[in-house]
Structures are given as structure tokens and as C-alpha cells.
Design an enzyme around this catalytic site. Structure first.
Site, PDB file in Angstrom:
ATOM      1  N   HIS A  85       0.983  -1.247  -0.140  1.00  0.00           N
ATOM      2  CA  HIS A  85      -0.270  -0.162   0.130  1.00  0.00           C
ATOM      3  C   HIS A  85       0.500   1.265  -0.084  1.00  0.00           C
ATOM      4  O   HIS A  85       0.547   1.962  -0.623  1.00  0.00           O
ATOM      5  CB  HIS A  85      -0.871   0.316   1.723  1.00  0.00           C
ATOM      6  CG  HIS A  85      -1.990  -1.177   1.370  1.00  0.00           C
ATOM      7  ND1 HIS A  85      -1.974  -1.774   2.758  1.00  0.00           N
ATOM      8  CD2 HIS A  85      -3.241  -1.679   0.448  1.00  0.00           C
ATOM      9  CE1 HIS A  85      -2.942  -2.836   2.443  1.00  0.00           C
ATOM     10  NE2 HIS A  85      -3.649  -2.394   1.223  1.00  0.00           N
ATOM     11  N   SER A 137      -2.369  -8.196   2.367  1.00  0.00           N
ATOM     12  CA  SER A 137      -2.780  -7.707   4.320  1.00  0.00           C
ATOM     13  C   SER A 137      -3.499  -9.192   4.445  1.00  0.00           C
ATOM     14  O   SER A 137      -2.897  -9.579   5.611  1.00  0.00           O
ATOM     15  CB  SER A 137      -3.889  -6.511   4.173  1.00  0.00           C
ATOM     16  OG  SER A 137      -3.663  -5.862   4.032  1.00  0.00           O
ATOM     17  N   ARG A 152      -1.578  -6.340  -8.522  1.00  0.00           N
ATOM     18  CA  ARG A 152      -0.350  -7.724  -8.496  1.00  0.00           C
ATOM     19  C   ARG A 152      -0.230  -8.745  -9.250  1.00  0.00           C
ATOM     20  O   ARG A 152       0.723  -9.525  -9.561  1.00  0.00           O
ATOM     21  CB  ARG A 152      -0.403  -7.711  -6.367  1.00  0.00           C
ATOM     22  CG  ARG A 152      -0.700  -7.129  -6.109  1.00  0.00           C
ATOM     23  CD  ARG A 152      -0.738  -7.006  -4.644  1.00  0.00           C
ATOM     24  NE  ARG A 152      -2.054  -7.731  -4.374  1.00  0.00           N
ATOM     25  CZ  ARG A 152      -3.635  -7.693  -3.629  1.00  0.00           C
ATOM     26  NH1 ARG A 152      -2.998  -8.008  -2.510  1.00  0.00           N
ATOM     27  NH2 ARG A 152      -4.508  -7.661  -3.556  1.00  0.00           N
ATOM     28  N   LYS A 189     -17.940  -7.585   6.194  1.00  0.00           N
ATOM     29  CA  LYS A 189     -16.640  -7.085   5.957  1.00  0.00           C
ATOM     30  C   LYS A 189     -16.198  -8.168   7.362  1.00  0.00           C
ATOM     31  O   LYS A 189     -16.432  -6.795   8.239  1.00  0.00           O
ATOM     32  CB  LYS A 189     -16.244  -6.471   5.450  1.00  0.00           C
ATOM     33  CG  LYS A 189     -15.225  -7.230   3.952  1.00  0.00           C
ATOM     34  CD  LYS A 189     -15.000  -6.146   3.389  1.00  0.00           C
ATOM     35  CE  LYS A 189     -13.279  -6.851   2.691  1.00  0.00           C
ATOM     36  NZ  LYS A 189     -13.193  -6.021   1.308  1.00  0.00           N
TER      37      LYS A 189
END
Ligand code: ADP
Length: 152
Positions: free
Chosen positions: A18, A129, A91, A42
């Protein structure tokens, strides 16, 4: 007019991936708002207050960066902030497919908002993460994946 971008995410927790995206986006914009999501559906490992605090401490030296929390639609929050650009990192091909659908849907909903993608730096593409959370849960050495503010 001030050029503002928002970088939305969970940041559960913020990682060096990040940080890399934010630092590379900075020269392009007058203001970068890191928008920390709090989605009722979430499940997060870290509370919103902690995720925000780590981000604020990580980017304290950058006057152009603001850290805000939000819930609801990202495009609505972007509009509220006066942001015309949304930042996301890529990514791998899985990120691309996922992000492409979201960016296209967002553009359909709000044509004035465009998504800007940054390819992850080569040495950071394996960091996520979720991987960091797994290492933390299993008492592993996670410090090398996160900025100083998150380190224990
Ligand atoms: P979300 O739940 O919205 O995916 P994340 O905090 O996991 O939130 O990710 C926010 C953004 O940061 C996403 O665009 C993601 O692709 C990007 N990102 C996460 N890790 C990296 C990394 N290692 N390199 C580049 N971008 C990354």
C-alpha cells in the site's frame, strides 16, 4: 482546480505494498485521500480505529495525504470528497480481472470518476493484507511486510 484522488481499501493492516502505491501516486495529484472502508458485512482482524491510526502515523510526514474512514459506495464517497480519480494497485492477473470489473462498473455508475492503476513494484507483489494477517495470527515474523507504525 485541485486534483484529488482517493485510494480506497480495507488496510487490514496497511502493508509496504500500500505504501508503495501511495508514494508513487503522490507526484500525480494535489491531494491523496486514503479511504478506509468499514463494511458491515466484512470481518476485519483490526478495528477501524487501529487501521486508521496506523495509516495516519505512516503518512504523517506528507501534507498532501489525508486518511478518512467511509462506508457505503466508494463512488459516492469519492464524489463527496471532490475526487475525480480512484487509485488501485495490481499485483497479478487475478487482481486485474477483479479490478477491471469493479472499475468498469464504477465508470458506468459515475462516468466522471476514473480509476488509475499502479502495477505493484516487483519485490512487493507477494504482499497482501490477508497474508500478513495469517502470519500475525500464527505468531510469525510479519514486521518485514509492514510500515514502522504497524510493527510491534
Ligand atoms: P480491498 O479490501 O479493497 O481489496 P486492500 O487493503 O486489500 O483493500 O487493498 C487496497 C488496494 O491496495 C487494492 O487496490 C490492492 O490491489 C492494493 N494492494 C494491496 N497490496 C498491494 C501490493 N502488495 N502491491 C500493490 N498494490 C497492493
Amino acid at each position: 482546480m485541485e486534483k484529488t484522488a482517493i485510494f480506497p481499501g480495507s488496510f487490514d493492516p496497511v502493508t509496504l505494498g500500500h505504501v508503495n502505491i501511495v508514494e508513487r501516486a503522490l507526484p500525480l495529484f494535489d491531494k491523496v485521500i486514503i479511504a478506509v472502508g468499514s463494511n458491515a458485512d466484512k470481518k476485519y482482524l483490526f478495528p477501524l480505529s487501529k487501521r486508521v491510526e496506523w495509516l495516519k502515523n505512516t503518512f504523517a510526514q506528507y501534507p498532501k495525504i489525508e486518511v478518512l474512514k467511509y462506508n457505503g459506495l466508494t463512488i459516492e464517497f469519492a464524489k463527496k470528497c471532490g475526487a475525480k480519480f480512484l487509485l488501485r494497485g495490481l499485483r497479478n492477473p487475478a487482481d486485474f480481472e477483479f479490478e477491471k470489473a469493479i472499475a468498469q462498473a464504477n465508470r458506468e455508475l459515475e462516468p466522471k470518476l476514473d480509476t488509475v492503476f499502479f502495477l505493484t513494484s516487483a519485490g512487493l507483489s507477494f504482499i497482501s493484507s490477508s497474508m500478513v494477517r495469517d502470519v500475525i495470527k500464527n505468531n510469525g515474523e510479519f514486521n518485514k511486510f509492514v510500515p514502522d507504525a504497524v510493527k510491534t
